[in-house]
Design a protein around this motif. Structure first.
Motif, PDB file in Angstrom:
ATOM      1  N   HIS A 252      41.112   9.804 -17.619  1.00 19.90           N
ATOM      2  CA  HIS A 252      41.557  11.421 -17.567  1.00 19.90           C
ATOM      3  C   HIS A 252      41.473  12.030 -16.259  1.00 19.90           C
ATOM      4  O   HIS A 252      42.326  12.796 -15.834  1.00 19.90           O
ATOM      5  CB  HIS A 252      40.927  12.057 -18.756  1.00 19.90           C
ATOM      6  N   ILE A 253      40.344  11.658 -15.586  1.00 21.59           N
ATOM      7  CA  ILE A 253      39.916  12.267 -14.334  1.00 21.59           C
ATOM      8  C   ILE A 253      40.820  11.585 -13.137  1.00 21.59           C
ATOM      9  O   ILE A 253      41.315  12.285 -12.377  1.00 21.59           O
ATOM     10  CB  ILE A 253      38.587  12.223 -14.046  1.00 21.59           C
ATOM     11  N   PHE A 254      40.793  10.209 -13.242  1.00 23.63           N
ATOM     12  CA  PHE A 254      41.325   9.671 -12.153  1.00 23.63           C
ATOM     13  C   PHE A 254      42.621   9.052 -12.221  1.00 23.63           C
ATOM     14  O   PHE A 254      43.532   8.739 -11.233  1.00 23.63           O
ATOM     15  CB  PHE A 254      40.296   8.496 -11.502  1.00 23.63           C
ATOM     16  N   ILE A 255      43.021   8.653 -13.399  1.00 17.10           N
ATOM     17  CA  ILE A 255      44.130   8.027 -13.775  1.00 17.10           C
ATOM     18  C   ILE A 255      44.832   8.854 -14.890  1.00 17.10           C
ATOM     19  O   ILE A 255      45.027   8.171 -16.016  1.00 17.10           O
ATOM     20  CB  ILE A 255      44.282   6.643 -14.057  1.00 17.10           C
ATOM     21  N   PRO A 256      45.312  10.162 -14.637  1.00 13.10           N
ATOM     22  CA  PRO A 256      46.010  11.176 -15.869  1.00 13.10           C
ATOM     23  C   PRO A 256      47.375  10.324 -16.039  1.00 13.10           C
ATOM     24  O   PRO A 256      48.229  10.174 -15.246  1.00 13.10           O
ATOM     25  CB  PRO A 256      46.154  12.434 -15.252  1.00 13.10           C
ATOM     26  N   ALA A 257      47.427   9.956 -17.475  1.00 19.59           N
ATOM     27  CA  ALA A 257      48.778   9.343 -17.750  1.00 19.59           C
ATOM     28  C   ALA A 257      50.137  10.427 -17.601  1.00 19.59           C
ATOM     29  O   ALA A 257      51.146  10.036 -17.429  1.00 19.59           O
ATOM     30  CB  ALA A 257      48.597   8.877 -19.245  1.00 19.59           C
ATOM     31  N   ASP A 258      49.941  11.793 -17.810  1.00 21.48           N
ATOM     32  CA  ASP A 258      50.912  12.561 -18.047  1.00 21.48           C
ATOM     33  C   ASP A 258      51.383  13.288 -16.702  1.00 21.48           C
ATOM     34  O   ASP A 258      51.885  14.391 -16.828  1.00 21.48           O
ATOM     35  CB  ASP A 258      50.855  13.602 -19.085  1.00 21.48           C
ATOM     36  N   VAL A 259      50.715  13.123 -15.799  1.00 20.82           N
ATOM     37  CA  VAL A 259      50.436  13.838 -14.309  1.00 20.82           C
ATOM     38  C   VAL A 259      51.134  12.927 -13.533  1.00 20.82           C
ATOM     39  O   VAL A 259      50.910  11.841 -13.228  1.00 20.82           O
ATOM     40  CB  VAL A 259      49.224  14.172 -13.939  1.00 20.82           C
ATOM     41  N   PRO A 260      52.339  13.427 -12.719  1.00 19.10           N
ATOM     42  CA  PRO A 260      52.963  12.655 -11.657  1.00 19.10           C
ATOM     43  C   PRO A 260      51.952  12.258 -10.694  1.00 19.10           C
ATOM     44  O   PRO A 260      50.873  13.045 -10.398  1.00 19.10           O
ATOM     45  CB  PRO A 260      53.910  13.779 -11.199  1.00 19.10           C
ATOM     46  N   VAL A 261      52.304  10.855 -10.167  1.00 16.32           N
ATOM     47  CA  VAL A 261      51.421  10.370  -9.238  1.00 16.32           C
ATOM     48  C   VAL A 261      51.207  11.281  -7.978  1.00 16.32           C
ATOM     49  O   VAL A 261      50.125  11.282  -7.512  1.00 16.32           O
ATOM     50  CB  VAL A 261      52.003   8.913  -8.901  1.00 16.32           C
ATOM     51  N   ILE A 263      50.884  14.162  -7.711  1.00 19.91           N
ATOM     52  CA  ILE A 263      49.744  15.492  -7.705  1.00 19.91           C
ATOM     53  C   ILE A 263      48.383  14.849  -8.095  1.00 19.91           C
ATOM     54  O   ILE A 263      47.351  15.614  -8.082  1.00 19.91           O
ATOM     55  CB  ILE A 263      50.411  16.104  -9.028  1.00 19.91           C
ATOM     56  N   TRP A 264      48.121  13.410  -8.124  1.00 19.69           N
ATOM     57  CA  TRP A 264      46.961  13.096  -8.626  1.00 19.69           C
ATOM     58  C   TRP A 264      45.739  13.484  -7.405  1.00 19.69           C
ATOM     59  O   TRP A 264      44.755  13.776  -7.963  1.00 19.69           O
ATOM     60  CB  TRP A 264      46.933  11.371  -8.384  1.00 19.69           C
ATOM     61  N   PRO A 265      46.154  13.292  -6.116  1.00 11.22           N
ATOM     62  CA  PRO A 265      45.063  13.763  -5.227  1.00 11.22           C
ATOM     63  C   PRO A 265      44.508  15.346  -5.483  1.00 11.22           C
ATOM     64  O   PRO A 265      43.559  15.615  -5.398  1.00 11.22           O
ATOM     65  CB  PRO A 265      45.622  13.698  -3.962  1.00 11.22           C
ATOM     66  N   LEU A 266      45.583  16.093  -5.714  1.00  7.28           N
ATOM     67  CA  LEU A 266      45.316  17.558  -6.210  1.00  7.28           C
ATOM     68  C   LEU A 266      44.587  17.501  -7.506  1.00  7.28           C
ATOM     69  O   LEU A 266      43.523  18.221  -7.611  1.00  7.28           O
ATOM     70  CB  LEU A 266      46.453  18.431  -6.195  1.00  7.28           C
ATOM     71  N   TRP A 267      44.827  16.869  -8.415  1.00  3.19           N
ATOM     72  CA  TRP A 267      44.318  16.725  -9.741  1.00  3.19           C
ATOM     73  C   TRP A 267      42.752  16.019  -9.504  1.00  3.19           C
ATOM     74  O   TRP A 267      41.951  16.513 -10.369  1.00  3.19           O
ATOM     75  CB  TRP A 267      45.037  15.620 -10.390  1.00  3.19           C
ATOM     76  N   TRP A 268      42.625  15.213  -8.743  1.00  5.79           N
ATOM     77  CA  TRP A 268      41.306  14.662  -8.499  1.00  5.79           C
ATOM     78  C   TRP A 268      40.124  15.776  -8.120  1.00  5.79           C
ATOM     79  O   TRP A 268      39.254  15.758  -8.531  1.00  5.79           O
ATOM     80  CB  TRP A 268      41.106  13.449  -7.570  1.00  5.79           C
ATOM     81  N   VAL A 269      40.759  16.531  -7.199  1.00  2.00           N
ATOM     82  CA  VAL A 269      39.763  17.652  -6.550  1.00  2.00           C
ATOM     83  C   VAL A 269      39.560  18.565  -7.718  1.00  2.00           C
ATOM     84  O   VAL A 269      38.419  18.997  -7.869  1.00  2.00           O
ATOM     85  CB  VAL A 269      40.734  18.342  -5.330  1.00  2.00           C
TER      86      VAL A 269
END
Length: 355
Positions: A252-261, A263-269
């Motif tokens: 859920h933290i590093f490979i969120p399924a429902d979040v566009p790829v 946006i992942w760097p911002l998601w990780w932060v």
């Protein structure tokens, strides 16, 4: 009605007595010239809530504690009595030391001072490992917990299958409360493996909160109002949560399924900040609430000396009684909140994935 009035009078008498005990610590000092030093409430309050290298017993009587210093030249051990309450320097094997605001400093050339290392500021020349008032208070709290729980465990062995009795009957509802209202609802069916941690955290915080509310020797230390103590407790929570986190937690933290790829760097932060902010909130909440309670009580007592009038004493003591009763609630409430959030964080880390 008479019984209630008599009880209230007894309570007031006790707190007036305790206030009288504290008068030497709050009283005004005199300068060498004989002039009276103005009373500084902030100085007195900060002195009482801070850690110390001695135990205050009565009036000017104190018990010196061991000073253990690790320097870049070796280890030094001596009694804090050498500092004479901060009025004298002590020359050890490697350096000359001075006590400033109950902090050990190295006295260098031209009277420069090098502070001992802290959590916020590292100093490789001096690390203070002394046994301070907070350390003694912590050992006392641990001793109380060991006596209580060994007694209760022994009672369960001797009275297997029987109704609880004595101290066992007092502790059983509290243990069941932690199990049924904190651990089980927030962690789930795996709650049993975390019960030792949750029980230890709950009773350690609660007992030390209560010890800090008793205003005479050997109690009264502001242990749970020391940010180093709350930091260690929160770091333990941080480690347990992230070590026990399952693959769904990290996915859920590093490979969120429902979040566009993209946006992942911002998601990780954001998620990594969340990992740090949870225990940080635990640390600040406990530290701030307990310290604030001590400051309010000491401020109310200080009013007597600020106004230099005995007539303000009944008002001050009445508010102190009210605040102390409120602090009894806060002592239990903060232990409950810290344990509850710890269980909640653990539960969110080990929760199984649901489709």
């Amino acid at each position: 009605m008479k019984i209630k009035i008599f009880t209230l009078l007894r309570i007031c008498a006790v707190f007036l007595t305790l206030t009288t005990f504290s008068i030497p610590a709050f009283s005004q000092e005199e300068h060498a010239e004989g002039a009276e030093k103005p009373f500084e409430p902030s100085e007195v309050i900060l002195e009482h809530i801070a850690d110390s290298h001695s135990l205050h017993v009565w009036n000017t009587t104190t018990i010196p504690l061991p000073v253990i210093l690790y320097t870049d030249k070796g280890l030094e051990v001596f009694s804090s009595a050498h500092f004479e309450h901060g009025h004298a320097d002590y020359t050890g094997k490697y350096y000359t030391y001075r006590l400033v605001s109950d902090k050990v400093n190295i006295v260098g050339e031209n009277n420069t001072l090098a502070e001992s290392a802290t959590v916020a500021k590292w100093n490789s020349s001096l690390v203070d490992l002394s046994i301070t008032r907070n350390v003694v208070s912590m050992w006392m709290g641990i001793l109380f917990l060991l006596i209580i729980f060994f007694s209760v465990a022994s009672a369960y062995k001797k009275r297997a299958g029987k109704a609880p009795k004595g101290l066992q009957s007092v502790m059983e509802p509290l243990i069941l409360f932690v199990r049924d209202d904190i651990a089980r609802p927030n962690i789930g069916y795996k709650y049993q493996r975390y019960m030792p941690l949750l029980l230890t955290v709950f009773f350690f915080i609660w007992v030390n909160n209560l010890i800090g509310l008793i205003p005479f020797f050997p109690f009264g230390a502001n242990l749970t109002g020391n940010i180093a103590v709350t930091l260690v407790l929160s770091v333990i929570t941080l480690i347990i949560v992230n070590v026990k986190g399952n693959k769904h937690y990290w996915a859920h933290i590093f490979i969120p399924a429902d979040v566009p790829v993209w946006i992942w760097p911002l998601w990780w932060v954001i998620e990594l900040v969340g990992i740090i902010s949870k225990p940080f909130a635990l640390m600040i909440r406990l530290f701030a609430n307990i310290t604030a309670g001590h400051i309010i009580v000491l401020s109310l007592i200080s009013l007597i000396f600020v106004f230099k009038s005995l007539y303000i004493a009944p008002v001050s003591v009445a508010f102190v009684i009210f605040m102390d009763v409120l602090e009894l609630l806060v002592a239990a409430l903060q232990a409950f909140i810290f344990t509850l959030l710890t269980a909640l964080f653990i539960g969110s880390a080990i929760e199984e994935h649901h489709h």
